[in-house]
Write an enzyme that holds these catalytic residues in place. Structure first.
Site, short mmCIF file in Angstrom:
data_model
loop_
_atom_site.label_atom_id
_atom_site.label_comp_id
_atom_site.label_asym_id
_atom_site.label_seq_id
_atom_site.Cartn_x
_atom_site.Cartn_y
_atom_site.Cartn_z
N ASP A 218 43.85 40.38 35.99
CA ASP A 218 42.84 39.85 36.92
C ASP A 218 41.82 39.04 36.14
O ASP A 218 41.09 39.59 35.32
CB ASP A 218 42.16 41.02 37.64
CG ASP A 218 41.24 40.55 38.76
OD1 ASP A 218 40.90 39.35 38.81
OD2 ASP A 218 40.83 41.39 39.59
N GLU A 244 46.17 36.75 38.11
CA GLU A 244 45.41 36.77 39.36
C GLU A 244 44.08 36.03 39.21
O GLU A 244 43.35 36.21 38.23
CB GLU A 244 45.14 38.22 39.77
CG GLU A 244 44.26 38.35 41.01
CD GLU A 244 44.06 39.80 41.39
OE1 GLU A 244 42.93 40.17 41.78
OE2 GLU A 244 45.02 40.59 41.30
N GLU A 271 41.67 37.04 47.29
CA GLU A 271 40.69 38.04 47.73
C GLU A 271 39.37 37.40 48.14
O GLU A 271 38.65 37.93 48.97
CB GLU A 271 40.46 39.10 46.66
CG GLU A 271 39.61 38.67 45.49
CD GLU A 271 39.38 39.79 44.49
OE1 GLU A 271 38.31 40.41 44.54
OE2 GLU A 271 40.27 40.04 43.66
N ASP A 294 41.80 40.11 51.59
CA ASP A 294 41.16 41.41 51.74
C ASP A 294 40.87 41.63 53.21
O ASP A 294 40.15 40.83 53.84
CB ASP A 294 39.87 41.47 50.92
CG ASP A 294 39.26 42.86 50.87
OD1 ASP A 294 39.08 43.48 51.95
OD2 ASP A 294 38.96 43.35 49.76
N HIS A 321 44.25 42.57 48.58
CA HIS A 321 43.30 42.96 47.54
C HIS A 321 42.73 44.34 47.81
O HIS A 321 42.34 44.67 48.92
CB HIS A 321 42.15 41.95 47.49
CG HIS A 321 40.93 42.46 46.77
ND1 HIS A 321 39.76 42.79 47.42
CD2 HIS A 321 40.72 42.72 45.46
CE1 HIS A 321 38.87 43.20 46.54
NE2 HIS A 321 39.42 43.17 45.34
N GLU A 341 47.94 47.72 46.58
CA GLU A 341 47.09 47.95 45.42
C GLU A 341 46.20 49.17 45.64
O GLU A 341 45.61 49.34 46.71
CB GLU A 341 46.20 46.74 45.15
CG GLU A 341 45.23 46.94 43.99
CD GLU A 341 44.32 45.75 43.75
OE1 GLU A 341 43.67 45.71 42.68
OE2 GLU A 341 44.24 44.87 44.63
#
Length: 412
Positions: A218, A244, A271, A294, A321, A341
């Site tokens: 990330d 990411e 996200e 998200d 996300h 996740e």
């Protein structure tokens, strides 16, 4: 006598803030490691804000809650981001699209909220607020129908959910049965010798994880195109599953350059993107391999399903996300959502924990890296607020505003 479902209408909308917990030390709160570990982020180039996310206000909005009541007495509930501003927008603006509406008309209600707010915002706090309202509406509808939300948005598409874990300990994630592990990038491009430092850190993560175990990175929108290309090439032997958020989701041209320069690399983002309109170019241009909306930010469950449907036409995976008690329902219902996740929200980052701590009595968490549908098959989202949680009615806080401007105080 029961009210026929086609006659049920929304009769009340209430908003709440969660009373602060002043008894837990910062280093003991959920996800504390995220705040005290150096992580490359959009503010890293400013020395003052480099080391602590909290210092630059990443969580300044806080959470708020929405409760929607129907004429048969059923209540739907959701929590999400937006804080006091979310309460204000709900009470002063969005409530008008809900009172008297048929709770089954989720598409129309969403469309009215979206169109009715375009003059002041189509993203950010506006969409946070719409998301929480939409989730509360789906919780209400599921309870009215006596079914879990995933049965209302497409039904079951897999035997169980396969989870990966985001955290600083990929070796522990592997031991706990997670499919893979996602780790944060530590050093921003502004850090001296950051390219080598990042390589060393990621190589250390790979050594902890062991060979053959999927490892993701990330980058938190903190890189440039040129730096990302250099970093990915340098880390070729580290074997990264996907990278990411190397760029802002607004930089679609940048993602096109990355795809051109490194066609065999898997890219993920989303996200910090909002609505199907924000995702459209990312999808249509085939710039990404994994979309990560998200559900508490992108527009709620109604909009998330639309995003996934669009992505499905291009065979793009949607892996939402963050840890979310709402995400399990989405992932179970969508064929192109192969993973879910979970974040290691224990203070030390060694184990998965609920994103809102003990706000709910129980939430579906993985066992040996999987979540089974029987763990979230109660009506609605199947969540019950813990009895010790103190909710503060927003109308109590908004009363001075209503008094000053001569407005009617909303029903509590």
């Amino acid at each position: 006598m029961a009210i026929p479902i086609d006659q049920i209408r929304i009769t009340a909308v209430r908003t709440f803030l969660v009373a602060p917990d002043n008894t837990t030390a910062p280093e003991e709160r959920p996800g504390a490691w995220l705040y005290f570990q150096e992580i490359s982020n959009p503010m890293s180039k400013y020395t003052k804000y480099k080391d602590n996310r909290e210092s630059w206000g990443v969580d300044v909005l806080g959470n708020f809650c929405v409760e929607i009541e129907a004429s048969d007495g059923t209540r739907g509930f959701a929590i999400g981001h937006g804080g006091f501003m979310g309460c204000f927008l709900t009470e002063e603006h969005f409530k008008r699209f809900l009172i008297g509406a048929d709770p089954r008309d989720t598409n129309m209600i969403w469309d009215q909220m979206y169109r009715g707010s375009q003059h002041y915002g189509r993203r950010g706090i506006t969409m946070f607020t719409i998301s929480v309202i939409d989730l509360a509406l789906w919780d209400l509808l599921g309870k009215i129908r006596g079914e879990p939300v995933y049965k209302l948005i497409g039904g079951q598409t897999k035997d169980h959910l396969t989870a990966y874990c985001t955290g600083p300990n990929p070796d522990i994630s592997r031991e706990q049965g997670y499919w893979g592990s996602k780790v944060p990038l530590s050093f921003s491009p502004s850090e001296p010798d950051s390219l080598q430092k990042n390589y060393d850190a990621l190589a250390a993560y790979r050594a902890k994880a062991g060979p053959g175990y999927p490892l993701m990175v990330d980058c938190y929108m903190s890189l440039s195109v040129s730096y990302a290309i250099k970093l990915v090439k340098k880390c070729a032997d580290v074997d990264i599953e996907f990278w990411e958020e190397v760029l802002s989701p607004d930089d679609t041209e940048g993602y096109a350059l990355l795809r051109q320069a490194l066609p065999g690399v898997k890219w993920a983002t989303g996200e910090h993107e909002y609505t199907r309109y924000g995702f459209r170019k990312l999808v249509d241009s085939r710039l990404l391999d994994v979309l990560q909306p998200d559900v508490m930010w992108c527009g709620g469950m109604t909009e998330m399903v639309r995003i996934a449907t669009h992505a499905a036409a291009y065979d793009i995976d949607v892996v939402p996300h963050g840890t979310s008690h709402y995400t399990v329902h989405f992932c179970m219902s969508q064929p192109n959502s192969p993973l879910i996740e979970y974040v290691a929200y224990s203070p030390d980052g060694r184990s998965v924990a609920p994103v809102h701590g003990d706000f709910f009595v129980s939430e579906p968490l993985p066992t040996d890296g999987i979540v089974r549908p029987e763990e979230f098959s109660k009506p609605g989202f199947g969540l019950e607020i813990s009895p010790h949680v103190e909710l503060i009615p927003a109308t109590d806080l908004l009363r001075p505003y209503f008094d000053i401007f001569g407005k009617k105080v909303p029903d509590s």
